[in-house]
Motif scaffolding. Structure first.
Motif, PDB file in Angstrom:
ATOM      1  N   LYS A  97       0.854  -1.185   0.000  1.00 54.20           N
ATOM      2  CA  LYS A  97       0.000   0.000   0.000  1.00 54.20           C
ATOM      3  C   LYS A  97       0.891   1.237   0.000  1.00 54.20           C
ATOM      4  O   LYS A  97       1.744   1.386   0.875  1.00 54.20           O
ATOM      5  N   GLU A  98       0.726   2.106  -0.980  1.00 49.61           N
ATOM      6  CA  GLU A  98       1.504   3.348  -1.052  1.00 49.61           C
ATOM      7  C   GLU A  98       0.682   4.494  -0.463  1.00 49.61           C
ATOM      8  O   GLU A  98      -0.410   4.789  -0.946  1.00 49.61           O
ATOM      9  N   SER A  99       1.222   5.127   0.563  1.00 49.13           N
ATOM     10  CA  SER A  99       0.607   6.330   1.125  1.00 49.13           C
ATOM     11  C   SER A  99       1.527   7.478   0.747  1.00 49.13           C
ATOM     12  O   SER A  99       2.578   7.685   1.381  1.00 49.13           O
ATOM     13  N   ALA A 100       1.177   8.197  -0.288  1.00 47.89           N
ATOM     14  CA  ALA A 100       2.106   9.174  -0.856  1.00 47.89           C
ATOM     15  C   ALA A 100       1.388  10.430  -1.286  1.00 47.89           C
ATOM     16  O   ALA A 100       0.170  10.453  -1.454  1.00 47.89           O
ATOM     17  N   GLY A 101       2.173  11.491  -1.468  1.00 46.59           N
ATOM     18  CA  GLY A 101       1.619  12.753  -1.951  1.00 46.59           C
ATOM     19  C   GLY A 101       2.354  13.928  -1.345  1.00 46.59           C
ATOM     20  O   GLY A 101       3.214  13.770  -0.464  1.00 46.59           O
ATOM     21  N   SER A 102       2.026  15.109  -1.801  1.00 48.68           N
ATOM     22  CA  SER A 102       2.707  16.310  -1.318  1.00 48.68           C
ATOM     23  C   SER A 102       2.255  16.707   0.096  1.00 48.68           C
ATOM     24  O   SER A 102       2.948  17.461   0.770  1.00 48.68           O
ATOM     25  N   GLN A 103       1.077  16.220   0.536  1.00 48.39           N
ATOM     26  CA  GLN A 103       0.569  16.530   1.862  1.00 48.39           C
ATOM     27  C   GLN A 103       0.556  15.307   2.780  1.00 48.39           C
ATOM     28  O   GLN A 103      -0.109  15.317   3.824  1.00 48.39           O
ATOM     29  N   ILE A 104       1.278  14.282   2.369  1.00 44.42           N
ATOM     30  CA  ILE A 104       1.150  12.999   3.071  1.00 44.42           C
ATOM     31  C   ILE A 104       1.599  13.075   4.525  1.00 44.42           C
ATOM     32  O   ILE A 104       1.059  12.359   5.388  1.00 44.42           O
ATOM     33  N   ASN A 105       2.571  13.913   4.824  1.00 39.46           N
ATOM     34  CA  ASN A 105       3.053  13.978   6.208  1.00 39.46           C
ATOM     35  C   ASN A 105       1.959  14.465   7.153  1.00 39.46           C
ATOM     36  O   ASN A 105       1.784  13.917   8.250  1.00 39.46           O
ATOM     37  N   GLU A 106       1.240  15.470   6.734  1.00 39.34           N
ATOM     38  CA  GLU A 106       0.139  15.975   7.559  1.00 39.34           C
ATOM     39  C   GLU A 106      -1.011  14.974   7.602  1.00 39.34           C
ATOM     40  O   GLU A 106      -1.634  14.765   8.639  1.00 39.34           O
ATOM     41  N   GLN A 107      -1.280  14.360   6.466  1.00 37.60           N
ATOM     42  CA  GLN A 107      -2.393  13.409   6.405  1.00 37.60           C
ATOM     43  C   GLN A 107      -2.159  12.183   7.282  1.00 37.60           C
ATOM     44  O   GLN A 107      -3.098  11.633   7.858  1.00 37.60           O
ATOM     45  N   MET A 108      -0.897  11.766   7.398  1.00 42.67           N
ATOM     46  CA  MET A 108      -0.594  10.552   8.172  1.00 42.67           C
ATOM     47  C   MET A 108      -0.342  10.836   9.644  1.00 42.67           C
ATOM     48  O   MET A 108      -0.256   9.906  10.450  1.00 42.67           O
ATOM     49  N   GLY A 125      10.020  16.598   3.282  1.00 40.40           N
ATOM     50  CA  GLY A 125       8.927  17.497   2.960  1.00 40.40           C
ATOM     51  C   GLY A 125       8.281  18.161   4.160  1.00 40.40           C
ATOM     52  O   GLY A 125       8.600  17.867   5.328  1.00 40.40           O
ATOM     53  N   ALA A 126       7.375  19.065   3.845  1.00 40.03           N
ATOM     54  CA  ALA A 126       6.692  19.827   4.889  1.00 40.03           C
ATOM     55  C   ALA A 126       5.924  18.897   5.825  1.00 40.03           C
ATOM     56  O   ALA A 126       5.325  17.922   5.387  1.00 40.03           O
ATOM     57  N   GLY A 127       5.981  19.227   7.117  1.00 40.31           N
ATOM     58  CA  GLY A 127       5.250  18.446   8.109  1.00 40.31           C
ATOM     59  C   GLY A 127       6.022  17.265   8.654  1.00 40.31           C
ATOM     60  O   GLY A 127       5.511  16.526   9.502  1.00 40.31           O
ATOM     61  N   SER A 128       7.262  17.068   8.179  1.00 38.94           N
ATOM     62  CA  SER A 128       8.072  15.959   8.706  1.00 38.94           C
ATOM     63  C   SER A 128       9.190  16.511   9.571  1.00 38.94           C
ATOM     64  O   SER A 128       9.741  17.575   9.277  1.00 38.94           O
TER      65      SER A 128
END
Length: 458
Positions: A97-108, A125-128
């Motif tokens: 399962k790939e959990s990816a994207g430009s906002q993934i850090n905030e989403q996860m 990236g941002a949020g990490s």
């Protein structure tokens, strides 16, 4: 991993038997002439153990669900899609399962907080914030595993790394996946046209800068709004060179140790910066410049050199004029005959402490840390993966190939990854701009930094 332990144990028993056997032979060699060997009896002959093959160790079963979290930014997701596809071919029983994207850090983030993280996480990236994840006990301690792990090509995983796993008080929680380095870029087209020599050390840098200035071009521009560019590209390299090529000075500064910002190595480096300033080598327009503003002047041949990271070429690819060529040198502050110094920045990969499938997570990391994966990373992202690889025949950019040659060579010191405390970093940025503007002296620069470090130690 458990099966690997069994394998090692089994091998150890076999080796112990061999060693004991050889020890018995060796121990009896000197005495062989003095004591006759005992005759074998029929009973003894009958009792000789029957040789059997040692049971083959059980290979770990890599199967089940595997969730990978990765940030998609400037490097895109092409490389991830490719390596995940290849991993799937090798381990068809793994459901990824790939959990990816430009906002993934905030989403996860809620899942990390709730104790339901993915198995593998690429921290970028941002949020990490890697340090915070370590402090929050969210990442697996991989210290013992990583030192013995091998990639799928059978090579020790750490032997090919440019930058080693980040050290947290003697423990490892992450492995650098992306490797970048600060350095000095030069306008290769202009250098060739004018016949300027590419600097190899401080003395040749001064000599070339004088010729550049005489030709009506500013030798050096920096990003005044973001002083960490000139800190990374010049100051930190100078600290290491003036410290006898010992990068420990950067780790001491990271730890805010007393005296780490006020010593001969720092003083000598600051004198070089002042020398550049007083000789008029810096473009005075630097102080109001953002990074892209200063980079545009560089691309327009207004300034011959600029401190930057390896992302420069990719970041400005839409604005690069026809015929422009980037040149790259890790450092210019070293003494004649001294080694180049590369100041790194990395983006790291880790396994969650609460990973549901740690065996598959480790197998994935072993799968991606190969030279072939590093070549593909360079070709697909225009940047460097943290693996020493031969990029000459690859489709990687000339800058990346040049940088890799330096990092692979014995004439370059790759400093350890380090990160100053936020307050110290800000103080260093402010003090450096003040020094470049001539409003403080090197002594005052060092005093400011020692005070900032002292506050952090409290």
């Amino acid at each position: 991993m458990k099966s690997k332990g069994k394998k090692k144990a089994a091998l150890s028993l076999v080796m112990m038997s061999i060693v004991l056997s050889l020890a018995g032979c060796g121990g009896g060699t000197n005495g062989a002439a003095e004591a006759p060997a005992p005759e074998k009896t029929a009973a003894a002959t009958q009792k000789e153990p029957v040789k059997t093959d040692a049971p083959k160790p059980e290979e770990p079963k890599v199967a089940g669900d595997l969730e990978i979290q990765y940030f998609v930014g400037g490097y895109g997701d092409g490389w991830w899609k490719e390596v995940i596809g290849e991993f799937k071919k090798k381990y068809p029983d793994v459901n990824i399962k790939e959990s990816a994207g430009s906002q993934i850090n905030e989403q996860m983030k809620p899942r990390w907080i709730q104790g339901n993280p993915p198995d593998v996480v690429y921290i970028d990236g941002a949020g990490s914030n890697e340090t915070q994840m370590v402090l929050d006990d969210q990442l697996m301690d991989i210290s013992d595993w990583v030192k013995d792990a091998k990639n799928v090509d059978g090579e020790p995983l750490t032997s090919n790394l440019i930058a080693p796993p980040q050290d947290y008080s003697g423990k490892n929680y992450t492995i650098p996946l992306v490797f970048g380095s600060w350095g000095t870029f030069y306008d290769e087209t202009l250098f060739t046209e004018k016949g300027w020599d590419v600097p190899k050390d401080w003395d040749s840098f001064l000599a070339t800068s004088e010729k550049i200035k005489a030709d009506g071009v500013y030798p050096y521009i920096h990003t005044g709004k973001y002083p960490y560019y000139v800190v990374g590209g010049l100051l930190n390299t100078g600290f290491v060179s003036e410290n006898g090529d010992n990068p420990q000075i950067l780790k001491d500064q990271e730890a805010a140790k007393e005296g780490s910002f006020k010593n001969d190595a720092v003083a000598n480096t600051l004198k070089k910066i002042v020398d550049m300033r007083d000789k008029g080598y810096f473009d005075n327009a630097s102080f109001g410049m953002s990074h892209t503003d200063s980079q545009m002047l560089f691309l327009q041949h207004k300034d011959a050199m600029i401190p930057n990271g390896l992302w420069l070429e990719n970041e400005m690819k839409k604005d690069v004029p026809e015929g422009f060529k980037f040149g790259f040198i890790p450092s210019v502050m070293q003494k004649p005959g001294g080694k180049f110094v590369a100041i790194p920045y990395t983006s790291n990969i880790a396994i969650a402490k609460k990973a549901k499938n740690p065996d598959a997570a480790k197998a994935f990391i072993e799968f991606i840390f190969t030279k072939q994966a590093a070549v593909r990373w360079a070709e697909l992202t225009g940047a460097l993966m943290n693996v020493k690889a031969d990029l000459e025949s690859s489709g990687a950019s000339d800058v990346v190939k040049t940088a890799m040659k330096y990092f692979n060579g014995s004439d370059t010191i790759v400093a350890p990854v380090f990160k100053l405390a936020a307050d110290i970093e800000q103080a260093e940025n402010d003090a450096t701009i003040a020094l470049l503007q001539g409003s403080i002296t090197p002594e005052e620069w060092m005093d400011r930094m020692e005070k900032a470090a002292a506050k952090v130690r409290k």
